[in-house]
Write a protein that holds these residues in place. Structure first.
Motif, short mmCIF file in Angstrom:
data_model
loop_
_atom_site.label_atom_id
_atom_site.label_comp_id
_atom_site.label_asym_id
_atom_site.label_seq_id
_atom_site.Cartn_x
_atom_site.Cartn_y
_atom_site.Cartn_z
N UNK A 24 1.67 -14.61 -64.88
CA UNK A 24 1.26 -13.79 -63.92
C UNK A 24 1.80 -14.47 -62.54
N UNK A 25 2.92 -13.91 -62.02
CA UNK A 25 3.72 -14.42 -60.81
C UNK A 25 2.61 -14.89 -59.69
N UNK A 26 1.34 -14.23 -59.51
CA UNK A 26 0.57 -14.69 -58.54
C UNK A 26 0.04 -15.91 -58.89
N UNK A 27 -0.35 -16.11 -60.22
CA UNK A 27 -0.97 -17.26 -60.60
C UNK A 27 0.23 -18.59 -60.46
N UNK A 28 1.40 -18.23 -60.90
CA UNK A 28 2.36 -19.26 -61.04
C UNK A 28 2.63 -19.84 -59.35
N UNK A 29 2.44 -18.74 -58.47
CA UNK A 29 2.62 -19.06 -56.96
C UNK A 29 1.49 -20.11 -56.34
N UNK A 30 0.30 -19.80 -57.31
CA UNK A 30 -0.91 -20.53 -56.74
C UNK A 30 -0.92 -21.87 -57.67
N UNK A 31 0.04 -22.07 -58.73
CA UNK A 31 -0.17 -23.44 -59.12
C UNK A 31 -0.97 -23.18 -60.50
N UNK A 32 -1.60 -22.12 -60.91
CA UNK A 32 -2.39 -21.90 -61.88
C UNK A 32 -1.58 -21.48 -63.31
N UNK A 33 -2.59 -21.76 -64.28
CA UNK A 33 -1.78 -21.42 -65.61
C UNK A 33 -2.90 -20.94 -66.56
N UNK A 34 -4.06 -20.53 -65.96
CA UNK A 34 -5.04 -20.30 -67.02
C UNK A 34 -5.59 -18.85 -67.02
N UNK A 35 -4.56 -17.93 -66.81
CA UNK A 35 -4.80 -16.68 -66.94
C UNK A 35 -5.12 -16.26 -68.37
N UNK A 36 -5.88 -15.17 -68.54
CA UNK A 36 -6.35 -14.65 -69.94
C UNK A 36 -5.45 -13.63 -70.40
N UNK A 37 -5.14 -12.37 -69.77
CA UNK A 37 -4.64 -11.53 -70.17
C UNK A 37 -3.63 -10.88 -68.95
N UNK A 38 -2.42 -10.22 -69.48
CA UNK A 38 -1.70 -9.68 -68.24
C UNK A 38 -1.64 -8.30 -68.58
N UNK A 39 -1.35 -7.72 -67.14
CA UNK A 39 -1.48 -6.23 -66.83
C UNK A 39 -0.44 -5.76 -65.94
N UNK A 40 0.21 -4.71 -66.41
CA UNK A 40 1.33 -4.22 -65.55
C UNK A 40 1.16 -2.96 -64.81
#
Ligand SMILES: [Zn+2]
Ligand SMILES: [Zn+2]
Ligand SMILES: [Zn+2]
Length: 89
Positions: A24-40
């Protein structure tokens, strides 16, 4: 069929299938890595994380842009969800 069709799907551009995104690009920008599922999002191709992920970037994107329809970006899944109609479309 008595179920009305979702009016948002027919206006979508034909986006190529992006394959399976790995972040998830927004998570990566925020330094997070714990997203569960991705949506487009089918309107613009934006990737966001699902409502099971704490930041809920997909829902945030809908609230900010009004882009109504997203699809699962998980491997083997192709369902689409319309935020406006609140159902699978
Ligand atoms: Zn809809
Ligand atoms: Zn995210
Ligand atoms: Zn969008």
């Amino acid at each position: 069929m008595t179920v009305a069709t979702c009016a948002h799907v027919k206006d979508l551009p034909a986006l190529p299938d992006p394959g399976v995104p790995d972040s998830c690009p927004a998570c990566v920008m925020a330094g997070l890595t714990n997203w569960v599922h991705l949506r487009m999002f089918l309107t613009c191709g934006q990737i966001g994380c699902c409502d099971s992920s704490t930041p809920r970037h997909a829902s945030n994107h809908y609230e900010q842009t009004g882009h109504a329809v997203m699809r699962s970006a998980e491997k083997g899944e192709s369902w689409r969800w319309c935020y406006v109609d609140q159902r699978i479309v």
